[in-house]
Design a protein around this motif. Structure first.
Motif, PDB file in Angstrom:
ATOM      1  N   ILE A   1       0.868  -1.174   0.000  1.00  0.00           N
ATOM      2  CA  ILE A   1       0.000   0.000   0.000  1.00  0.00           C
ATOM      3  C   ILE A   1       0.907   1.225   0.000  1.00  0.00           C
ATOM      4  O   ILE A   1       1.848   1.313   0.789  1.00  0.00           O
ATOM      5  N   PHE A   2       0.614   2.169  -0.890  1.00  0.00           N
ATOM      6  CA  PHE A   2       1.469   3.336  -1.058  1.00  0.00           C
ATOM      7  C   PHE A   2       0.619   4.605  -0.950  1.00  0.00           C
ATOM      8  O   PHE A   2      -0.341   4.775  -1.711  1.00  0.00           O
TER       9      PHE A   2
ATOM     10  N   LYS B   1       3.216  -3.466   5.285  1.00  0.00           N
ATOM     11  CA  LYS B   1       3.426  -3.390   3.835  1.00  0.00           C
ATOM     12  C   LYS B   1       3.142  -1.985   3.295  1.00  0.00           C
ATOM     13  O   LYS B   1       3.042  -1.801   2.074  1.00  0.00           O
ATOM     14  N   THR B   2       2.981  -1.009   4.183  1.00  0.00           N
ATOM     15  CA  THR B   2       2.582   0.339   3.785  1.00  0.00           C
ATOM     16  C   THR B   2       3.788   1.268   3.726  1.00  0.00           C
ATOM     17  O   THR B   2       4.639   1.272   4.614  1.00  0.00           O
ATOM     18  N   TRP B   3       3.828   2.071   2.662  1.00  0.00           N
ATOM     19  CA  TRP B   3       4.871   3.071   2.448  1.00  0.00           C
ATOM     20  C   TRP B   3       4.201   4.405   2.170  1.00  0.00           C
ATOM     21  O   TRP B   3       3.047   4.447   1.717  1.00  0.00           O
ATOM     22  N   PHE B   4       4.910   5.503   2.412  1.00  0.00           N
ATOM     23  CA  PHE B   4       4.294   6.803   2.170  1.00  0.00           C
ATOM     24  C   PHE B   4       5.301   7.809   1.620  1.00  0.00           C
ATOM     25  O   PHE B   4       6.514   7.682   1.789  1.00  0.00           O
TER      26      PHE B   4
ATOM     27  N   ARG C   1       9.236   3.863   6.795  1.00  0.00           N
ATOM     28  CA  ARG C   1       8.481   3.535   5.580  1.00  0.00           C
ATOM     29  C   ARG C   1       8.309   4.761   4.678  1.00  0.00           C
ATOM     30  O   ARG C   1       7.511   4.723   3.733  1.00  0.00           O
ATOM     31  N   HIS C   2       9.038   5.837   4.986  1.00  0.00           N
ATOM     32  CA  HIS C   2       9.047   7.012   4.113  1.00  0.00           C
ATOM     33  C   HIS C   2       9.854   6.648   2.866  1.00  0.00           C
ATOM     34  O   HIS C   2      11.056   6.406   2.948  1.00  0.00           O
TER      35      HIS C   2
ATOM     36  N   GLY D   1      10.408   6.370  -4.675  1.00  0.00           N
ATOM     37  CA  GLY D   1       9.588   7.489  -4.251  1.00  0.00           C
ATOM     38  C   GLY D   1      10.339   8.809  -4.274  1.00  0.00           C
ATOM     39  O   GLY D   1      11.559   8.852  -4.063  1.00  0.00           O
ATOM     40  N   LEU D   2       9.602   9.876  -4.520  1.00  0.00           N
ATOM     41  CA  LEU D   2      10.133  11.235  -4.461  1.00  0.00           C
ATOM     42  C   LEU D   2       9.078  12.110  -3.800  1.00  0.00           C
ATOM     43  O   LEU D   2       8.051  12.426  -4.396  1.00  0.00           O
TER      44      LEU D   2
END
Length: 236
Positions: A30-31, A56-59, A81-82, A97-98
């Protein structure tokens, strides 16, 4: 299956409802694409997902995630998870990610940047009352700096680039993010920020998808397979 959720602005209902329709084992990741603005620690906002899915979550951070100290601090419980400037592999797909948005106090192209990197900015603001952690004022934690945009092609290309702000495939987007996608070799770019559901081709093949406020984008196994087989000169 992967779930991408844009611009919650404090309301995670859609994500929780959709994810709740599937077993945790069927969701590989999950993003969150920024502007979560959580009213309480992010792990509490996402608690109905359960521990397996939270793991499983990233942000990414969005510009509004630094509007108040609490919004930013409520991400710290999941700070590992950043996804900013990290590349992870999920089911064989390389995802990078950016975080953040362009900010005239730091860099608002086409104007030149005020600061080339966070270190220079932090040194200047080292006595600022809002400075914390690395002495970067809170309001600049979600700004894009020149150091975030790769100047040369990556040795290992990614399949998916996640951003908060938009590339210039949108009239209000920025060529620098298109450059980031190109130099990362991305075949798919997903972003939020503009609260607009659209898609556009990338000049070298592949697609950009912009997501609306509180919109979910599904990546199914069929789409994963197509992405793996994608000719960089083709499109979805």
């Amino acid at each position: 299956m992967l779930l991408f959720f844009a611009d919650a602005h404090g309301d995670f209902t859609e994500l929780l409802d959709i994810a709740g329709q599937y077993t945790p084992s069927s969701i590989e990741g999950i993003f969150l694409l920024g502007d979560q603005t959580p009213q309480r620690p992010l792990t509490e906002e996402l608690a109905p997902l359960g521990a397996e899915l939270i793991a499983k979550t990233w942000f990414l951070l969005g510009n509004h995630d630094v509007d108040t100290p609490a919004f930013l601090e409520n991400h710290f419980c999941l700070w590992s998870r950043h996804l900013h400037q990290q590349t992870i592999t999920v089911d064989g797909l390389r995802i990078r990610g950016l975080s953040g948005a362009f900010d005239e106090a730091i860099w608002l192209p086409p104007a030149p940047p005020h600061w080339p990197n966070r270190h220079a900015c932090a040194e200047y603001h080292s006595h600022d009352a809002q400075a914390n952690k690395e002495q970067l004022p809170r309001g600049h934690w979600a700004a894009i700096f020149p150091e975030d945009i790769p100047a040369t092609p990556a040795e290992e290309p990614v399949d998916i680039l996640l951003t908060h702000d938009a590339p210039d495939t949108h009239p209000r987007g920025f060529a620098q993010l298109t450059q980031a996608a190109r130099n990362n070799g991305a075949a798919l770019v997903l972003h939020g920020h503009l609260h607009e559901d659209y898609q556009a081709p990338l000049p070298w093949g592949g697609r950009v998808y912009g997501l609306d406020k509180q919109q979910i984008f599904f990546m199914t196994p069929e789409m994963w397979s197509k992405l793996r087989q994608l000719d960089r000169g083709g499109s979805f």
